[in-house]
Structure formats: structure tokens, C-alpha cells
Write an enzyme that holds these catalytic residues in place. Structure first.
Site, PDB file in Angstrom:
ATOM      1  N   LYS A 198       0.843  -1.209   0.000  1.00  0.00           N
ATOM      2  CA  LYS A 198       0.000   0.000   0.000  1.00  0.00           C
ATOM      3  C   LYS A 198       0.874   1.254   0.000  1.00  0.00           C
ATOM      4  O   LYS A 198       0.674   2.148  -0.816  1.00  0.00           O
ATOM      5  CB  LYS A 198      -0.904   0.006   1.237  1.00  0.00           C
ATOM      6  CG  LYS A 198      -1.591   1.338   1.469  1.00  0.00           C
ATOM      7  CD  LYS A 198      -2.480   1.334   2.693  1.00  0.00           C
ATOM      8  CE  LYS A 198      -1.802   1.723   3.973  1.00  0.00           C
ATOM      9  NZ  LYS A 198      -1.572   3.149   4.174  1.00  0.00           N
ATOM     10  N   ASN A 199       1.838   1.296   0.909  1.00  0.00           N
ATOM     11  CA  ASN A 199       2.609   2.535   1.063  1.00  0.00           C
ATOM     12  C   ASN A 199       3.555   2.811  -0.097  1.00  0.00           C
ATOM     13  O   ASN A 199       4.017   3.936  -0.263  1.00  0.00           O
ATOM     14  CB  ASN A 199       3.382   2.528   2.389  1.00  0.00           C
ATOM     15  CG  ASN A 199       2.461   2.792   3.571  1.00  0.00           C
ATOM     16  OD1 ASN A 199       1.278   3.063   3.385  1.00  0.00           O
ATOM     17  ND2 ASN A 199       2.996   2.697   4.770  1.00  0.00           N
ATOM     18  N   CYS A 235      -4.906  13.639  12.970  1.00  0.00           N
ATOM     19  CA  CYS A 235      -5.093  12.250  12.596  1.00  0.00           C
ATOM     20  C   CYS A 235      -4.991  11.448  13.866  1.00  0.00           C
ATOM     21  O   CYS A 235      -4.393  11.881  14.845  1.00  0.00           O
ATOM     22  CB  CYS A 235      -4.016  11.883  11.578  1.00  0.00           C
ATOM     23  SG  CYS A 235      -3.562  10.178  11.547  1.00  0.00           S
ATOM     24  N   ARG A 256       0.780  14.919  13.015  1.00  0.00           N
ATOM     25  CA  ARG A 256       1.283  14.657  11.658  1.00  0.00           C
ATOM     26  C   ARG A 256       1.283  15.896  10.758  1.00  0.00           C
ATOM     27  O   ARG A 256       0.558  15.950   9.760  1.00  0.00           O
ATOM     28  CB  ARG A 256       0.501  13.524  11.000  1.00  0.00           C
ATOM     29  CG  ARG A 256       0.672  12.221  11.740  1.00  0.00           C
ATOM     30  CD  ARG A 256      -0.032  11.095  11.074  1.00  0.00           C
ATOM     31  NE  ARG A 256       0.759  10.456  10.055  1.00  0.00           N
ATOM     32  CZ  ARG A 256       0.421   9.318   9.469  1.00  0.00           C
ATOM     33  NH1 ARG A 256      -0.692   8.718   9.799  1.00  0.00           N
ATOM     34  NH2 ARG A 256       1.171   8.781   8.541  1.00  0.00           N
ATOM     35  N   VAL A 268       2.754  18.759   7.957  1.00  0.00           N
ATOM     36  CA  VAL A 268       3.440  18.613   6.662  1.00  0.00           C
ATOM     37  C   VAL A 268       4.452  19.745   6.464  1.00  0.00           C
ATOM     38  O   VAL A 268       4.840  20.056   5.348  1.00  0.00           O
ATOM     39  CB  VAL A 268       2.444  18.564   5.467  1.00  0.00           C
ATOM     40  CG1 VAL A 268       1.655  17.280   5.466  1.00  0.00           C
ATOM     41  CG2 VAL A 268       1.525  19.766   5.453  1.00  0.00           C
ATOM     42  N   ASP A 310       5.038   0.943  12.011  1.00  0.00           N
ATOM     43  CA  ASP A 310       3.847   0.269  11.487  1.00  0.00           C
ATOM     44  C   ASP A 310       3.733  -1.192  11.932  1.00  0.00           C
ATOM     45  O   ASP A 310       2.741  -1.853  11.623  1.00  0.00           O
ATOM     46  CB  ASP A 310       3.827   0.335   9.945  1.00  0.00           C
ATOM     47  CG  ASP A 310       3.407   1.711   9.454  1.00  0.00           C
ATOM     48  OD1 ASP A 310       3.088   2.581  10.282  1.00  0.00           O
ATOM     49  OD2 ASP A 310       3.397   1.916   8.221  1.00  0.00           O
ATOM     50  N   ARG A 319      -8.466  -0.263   4.849  1.00  0.00           N
ATOM     51  CA  ARG A 319      -7.583   0.711   4.203  1.00  0.00           C
ATOM     52  C   ARG A 319      -6.240   0.075   3.864  1.00  0.00           C
ATOM     53  O   ARG A 319      -5.566   0.521   2.938  1.00  0.00           O
ATOM     54  CB  ARG A 319      -7.337   1.901   5.136  1.00  0.00           C
ATOM     55  CG  ARG A 319      -8.501   2.862   5.245  1.00  0.00           C
ATOM     56  CD  ARG A 319      -8.107   4.084   6.049  1.00  0.00           C
ATOM     57  NE  ARG A 319      -6.779   4.501   5.644  1.00  0.00           N
ATOM     58  CZ  ARG A 319      -5.817   4.898   6.485  1.00  0.00           C
ATOM     59  NH1 ARG A 319      -6.041   4.970   7.760  1.00  0.00           N
ATOM     60  NH2 ARG A 319      -4.646   5.258   6.030  1.00  0.00           N
TER      61      ARG A 319
HETATM   62  C1  UD1 Z   1       4.591   7.072   6.228  1.00  0.00           C
HETATM   63  C2  UD1 Z   1       3.696   5.856   6.115  1.00  0.00           C
HETATM   64  C3  UD1 Z   1       3.239   5.400   7.489  1.00  0.00           C
HETATM   65  C4  UD1 Z   1       4.423   5.169   8.394  1.00  0.00           C
HETATM   66  C5  UD1 Z   1       5.336   6.395   8.412  1.00  0.00           C
HETATM   67  C6  UD1 Z   1       6.620   6.198   9.199  1.00  0.00           C
HETATM   68  C7  UD1 Z   1       2.604   6.111   3.975  1.00  0.00           C
HETATM   69  C8  UD1 Z   1       1.355   6.407   3.236  1.00  0.00           C
HETATM   70  N1  UD1 Z   1       2.540   6.206   5.300  1.00  0.00           N
HETATM   71  O1  UD1 Z   1       3.807   8.126   6.801  1.00  0.00           O
HETATM   72  O2  UD1 Z   1       2.490   4.190   7.336  1.00  0.00           O
HETATM   73  O3  UD1 Z   1       3.974   4.928   9.710  1.00  0.00           O
HETATM   74  O4  UD1 Z   1       5.700   6.757   7.070  1.00  0.00           O
HETATM   75  O5  UD1 Z   1       7.323   5.096   8.708  1.00  0.00           O
HETATM   76  O6  UD1 Z   1       3.626   5.768   3.399  1.00  0.00           O
HETATM   77  N2  UD1 Z   1       6.620  14.965  10.388  1.00  0.00           N
HETATM   78  C9  UD1 Z   1       6.672  16.307  10.663  1.00  0.00           C
HETATM   79  N3  UD1 Z   1       6.548  17.185   9.622  1.00  0.00           N
HETATM   80  C10 UD1 Z   1       6.405  16.762   8.332  1.00  0.00           C
HETATM   81  C11 UD1 Z   1       6.358  15.386   8.061  1.00  0.00           C
HETATM   82  C12 UD1 Z   1       6.467  14.508   9.122  1.00  0.00           C
HETATM   83  O7  UD1 Z   1       6.794  16.723  11.813  1.00  0.00           O
HETATM   84  O8  UD1 Z   1       6.311  17.606   7.431  1.00  0.00           O
HETATM   85  C13 UD1 Z   1       6.712  13.989  11.505  1.00  0.00           C
HETATM   86  C14 UD1 Z   1       5.403  13.215  11.664  1.00  0.00           C
HETATM   87  O9  UD1 Z   1       4.476  13.917  12.432  1.00  0.00           O
HETATM   88  C15 UD1 Z   1       5.883  11.954  12.334  1.00  0.00           C
HETATM   89  C16 UD1 Z   1       7.282  11.747  11.710  1.00  0.00           C
HETATM   90  O10 UD1 Z   1       7.665  13.007  11.192  1.00  0.00           O
HETATM   91  O11 UD1 Z   1       6.026  12.148  13.705  1.00  0.00           O
HETATM   92  C17 UD1 Z   1       7.303  10.704  10.598  1.00  0.00           C
HETATM   93  O12 UD1 Z   1       6.407  11.070   9.576  1.00  0.00           O
HETATM   94  P1  UD1 Z   1       6.619  10.622   8.062  1.00  0.00           P
HETATM   95  O13 UD1 Z   1       7.884   9.845   7.953  1.00  0.00           O
HETATM   96  O14 UD1 Z   1       6.454  11.822   7.203  1.00  0.00           O
HETATM   97  O15 UD1 Z   1       5.405   9.632   7.871  1.00  0.00           O
HETATM   98  P2  UD1 Z   1       4.306   9.634   6.733  1.00  0.00           P
HETATM   99  O16 UD1 Z   1       4.937   9.880   5.414  1.00  0.00           O
HETATM  100  O17 UD1 Z   1       3.164  10.495   7.153  1.00  0.00           O
END
Ligand code: UD1
Length: 439
Positions: A22-23, A136, A141, A143, A324, A416
Site C-alpha cells: 500500500k505505502n 489524525c 502529523r 506537513v 507500522d 484501508r
Molecule cells: C509514512 C507511512 C506510514 C508510516 C510512516 C513512518 C505512507 C502512506 N505512510 O507516513 O504508514 O507509519 O511513514 O514510517 O507511506 N513529520 C513532521 N513534519 C512533516 C512530516 C512529518 O513533523 O512535514 C513527523 C510526523 O508527524 C511523524 C514523523 O515526522 O512524527 C514521521 O512522519 P513521516 O515519515 O512523514 O510519515 P508519513 O509519510 O506520514
């Protein structure tokens, strides 16, 4: 709504085929926006999040959908129906048309990964309007790291009525050092940089296998990305990318979940098409707990004779132990011998399975980002629910070993990320069924 009813106590034995990731599929499908011409993806899992992605792509002007069976594609739908395969292929066909820049809230709110359209839309249109994903269940989380990095490439952002609006003339290469190796941020930037002017370097980039799968796909389409699999990615922008055929990698988290299913039931499973290398940390932890592994070609045999032993786990970015898999491993710890500890370092608030496992008889104590799990002899079935995907998977695993009936409610979370989990587990001996939930 639907629920899963599990009557625990059966050892799982047999073969399960691991589905597409999925990811990996989510960003790779979204990367279709970057291409000139059609693209055919294989090994795409049939999941709710993939359907959402297809809908999102269609709204953006890049129609994408599962292809019907071969016979159906040649116009012979009756023939396809007869062999029972109509609409059940694992292939998605996507073809970019006239793009529009807006990802609406209705879709983004159901799938956070929608934010991955930001980079591709900026690269193609110089304009992107993406609803802010919002909070979430597993933490805030944000961006911010995606936006900060895209700003370094020349984009400007404003927030208007819950939408992030990004604008740029033409993205240019930049030297970007992530404060944290964000998976989604690295993917967004890989896509944006592939069509930017000049060279982009991503430092402290995420090394997750799904990031590498996206980079390999982009290269197959004509991108110039090097350093794949390391924390420093170099992307030389190209003027155009062409469509191709690409097979998505197998899902390491689905495979890891089945490993725990074998371990928790004292079972013996052959995982077909298992991404063993991507699971090395999970496998070494399970070995420490007493689980046996044997590689057989592309398949991995997982067997567990007696009750597992405790272990200590700390979640980290890849190649560390994946967040995960944390909830699923905790289900196993809760019936293992001795006391285990879990430290969650990636997401705050990712312990929603704990109160539910406790209701089934687990002995777990939480303190901030740490949990101490004292193994109990057995769990008892109960009605349970969780508000995130992997937490729900941990409740299914607990149900497989619990005495009596476990009703896992709100399984739209599971849908999902797990394709027909009741069929896959039922096929190897679990007593599990999907039912309507009237409660
Ligand atoms: C992806 C995966 C998710 C997995 C995660 C970590 C997908 C669709 N999802 O999520 O299943 O659990 O990687 O392996 O692939 N953060 C910030 N600012 C940002 C981005 C992230 O502070 O702009 C923080 C997040 O809140 C979190 C950490 O960084 O605490 C990791 O997030 P990230 O690696 O970005 O995870 P996702 O891409 O959301």
C-alpha cells in the site's frame, strides 16, 4: 458498518501470498501525474486507500483505475464474468489528461497521503491547491517539512480556508537537509525534483523501501535519481517523463503482520513473495522471541513451536524497527513469557491498541512514549475497536489467540491497508468472518 468475528485458538498452517505494498503504491500511482502518456501498474493491492487515490487522480485530470480481466478488456465482459475474474486484476492503468490543481477536502480527509500530490502538481502546473489533511488518530502529523523543502525549490505557500495553496514559476534544484527523515516528505520532493530545473540533493532523506520503490519507478520513466536506498538522494531534473509498466513491491507490513499471526498461534506459515530483506529488523526481533525462519526461494517459512519470549523494541526510521509493526508486535508480547518494553519514537499517541488489548486481558502499562508489557498466559475474546489501521491489525492478532469470540469493530480502518484479511487468514485455518455490525 462491518466487523470481524474471530474465534481464537487455532494454529495457522499453510501458505499466504503477500500482496502489493500500500505505502509504495500510493506515491507511485500519484507519480502518474508527472508522466507524458499512459502507465500500467501491476501488483496493486485492492484497498480502500488505493480506490481513494484513483478517485483523487481522476479529479486531478489523470484518470486511473483497476483494469478488468484481459477478456473484459477485449470487450468480452461475459467471458470475463464466466471465469470469475471480471474487475479483479491487480493492474491499474493511468493516463494523464488535462490537469487541474485542486485536491478537495472530501478526499484528503479520508487519506492523508493525498498531500503527495503537492510536489507533482507544482512540477507540472506551477500551482497546487491541496486541502490540509488535519489531525489524525496517530498524532498531529504536520506537513511542514514537505512545505519547507518545496520552498527551497522555489515554491511559495499560503493557507486559505483550510487549503494549502502552492505556487511557483518553475521548480529549481536545491540542496535540502531534512530535519527528520520524513517518508512522505522525501517522496513529495523526489517527484517534484524529477521535473525541476537542475540538480536537487536530499540529505537525511527517508531510506524506507517504499521510497526506493518510488525512486526506481521514476527512473524507469526516465528520471535521473541516484543514491537510492541511502539517506542522500541526488536528483537531476529532466524535461519529461514517459509512462511504462511497473510492478509494485510486496507489502512488508502485511508480511510482518502474518509473521506475528504465525508466532502468536504457534503456527507454521509460508509467506509467498515475501520482502524478507525489507523486514530484517522485524525478523531479528521475532527470532529473539523464539520464532523460526527459513528462506525458500522467494518465499519465507515462519514457524513457532512454543510460547514466545519477551523482547524490547524501539521504533526508528528504516532500517530500524518500523512503527507500522509496533502494535502487532505488542499483541504478541502480551502473551509471551516475561516482560517486554516498547518505545514509540515516530508518532505520538500511537498506543490506541493498548486499552483494547487490556480489555482482552493483556497487562500493559503506559508511560509517555513507553509501554511495559507483562506477558499473560492467555487473552479472552471481547468486543474491541481501534481508530487506526495497525492498531486494528493488532486486535485481529490478539483475537486469533484469545479464548472465545473477539468482535473487531470499525474494520474500515483495516480495509484501508489489508486486502481481504479474513480470506487470507481464513485460508490458513483461522476461524474468522466478516459480519454486519448493528451496534
Ligand atoms: C509514512 C507511512 C506510514 C508510516 C510512516 C513512518 C505512507 C502512506 N505512510 O507516513 O504508514 O507509519 O511513514 O514510517 O507511506 N513529520 C513532521 N513534519 C512533516 C512530516 C512529518 O513533523 O512535514 C513527523 C510526523 O508527524 C511523524 C514523523 O515526522 O512524527 C514521521 O512522519 P513521516 O515519515 O512523514 O510519515 P508519513 O509519510 O506520514
Amino acid at each position: 458498518m462491518e466487523k470481524l468475528i474471530i474465534r481464537g485458538g487455532r494454529q495457522l498452517k499453510g501458505s499466504i501470498k503477500v500482496g502489493g505494498s500500500k505505502n509504495a503504491a500510493l506515491p507511485i500511482l500519484i507519480a502518474a501525474i508527472l508522466l507524458d502518456g499512459p502507465v500500467r501498474f501491476r501488483n496493486v493491492p485492492r484497498l480502500r486507500d488505493i480506490n481513494t487515490t484513483n478517485k483523487l487522480l481522476a479529479i486531478l485530470g489523470c484518470p486511473a483505475d483497476f483494469t478488468a480481466h484481459e477478456a473484459d478488456m477485449t470487450g468480452n465482459a461475459a467471458e470475463a464474468d464466466k471465469i470469475g475474474n471480471a474487475g479483479h486484476s491487480d493492474e491499474v492503468l493511468a493516463c494523464v489528461g488535462k490537469l487541474t490543481p485542486e485536491a478537495p477536502y472530501d478526499l484528503v480527509k479520508t487519506m492523508r497521503a493525498s498531500v503527495l500530490v503537492l510536489g507533482p502538481l507544482l512540477a507540472r502546473l506551477g500551482l497546487a491547491k491541496v486541502a490540509l489533511p488535519g489531525g489524525c488518530a496517530i498524532g498531529a502529523r504536520p506537513v511542514d517539512l514537505h512545505l519547507k523543502a518545496l520552498e527551497r525549490m522555489g515554491a511559495q505557500f499560503e493557507l486559505d480556508s483550510g487549503y494549502i495553496i502552492g505556487r511557483c514559476k518553475k521548480l529549481h534544484g536545491a540542496d535540502i537537509d531534512f530535519d527528520f527523515p520524513t517518508v512522505g516528505g522525501t517522496e513529495n520532493l523526489l517527484m517534484a525534483a524529477s521535473l525541476a530545473d537542475g540538480v536537487t540533493t536530499l540529505r537525511n532523506a527517508a531510506c524506507e523501501p517504499e521510497v526506493s520503490d518510488l525512486a526506481n519507478f521514476l527512473n524507469a520513466c526516465g528520471a535521473r535519481i541516484s543514491g537510492i536506498g541511502t539517506d542522500t538522494l541526488r536528483i537531476e531534473g529532466v524535461s519529461a517523463l514517459k509512462g511504462t509498466g511497473y510492478s509494485i513491491m510486496p507489502d512488508r507490513i502485511e508480511a510482518g503482520t502474518f509473521m506475528v499471526a504465525a508466532a502468536i498461534t504457534g503456527g507454521d506459515l509460508l509467506l509467498e513473495n515475501c520482502p524478507t530483506e525489507a523486514l530484517s529488523k522485524v525478523i531479528s526481533k521475532l527470532e529473539e522471541m523464539g520464532v523460526g525462519f527459513e528462506q525458500q526461494g522467494r518465499n519465507l517459512r515462519v514457524s513457532a513451536g512454543q510460547r514466545c519470549r519477551s523482547c524490547d523494541v524501539s521504533t526508528r526510521p528504516y532500517p530500524g524497527f518500523p512503527t507500522d509493526m509496533q502494535a502487532q508486535l505488542m499483541a504478541l508480547m502480551s502473551v509471551s513469557e516475561g516482560s517486554s518494553t516498547v518505545e514509540e519514537n515516530i508518532f505520538e499517541n500511537r498506543f490506541m491498541h493498548v486499552p483494547e488489548l487490556t480489555r482482552m486481558g493483556a497487562d500493559i502499562h503506559l508511560s509517555g512514549s513507553k509501554a511495559v508489557v507483562r506477558g499473560v498466559k492467555g487473552l479472552t475474546g471481547a468486543p474491541v475497536m481501534a481508530s487506526d489501521l495497525r492498531a486494528s491489525a493488532s486486535l485481529v492478532l490478539a483475537g486469533l489467540v484469545a479464548k472465545g469470540e473477539t468482535h473487531v469493530q470499525r474494520i474500515y480502518h483495516l480495509d484501508r491497508g489489508y486486502e481481504q484479511i479474513e480470506h487470507k487468514l481464513g485460508g490458513v485455518g483461522a476461524d474468522i468472518e466478516r459480519a454486519r455490525d448493528e451496534s
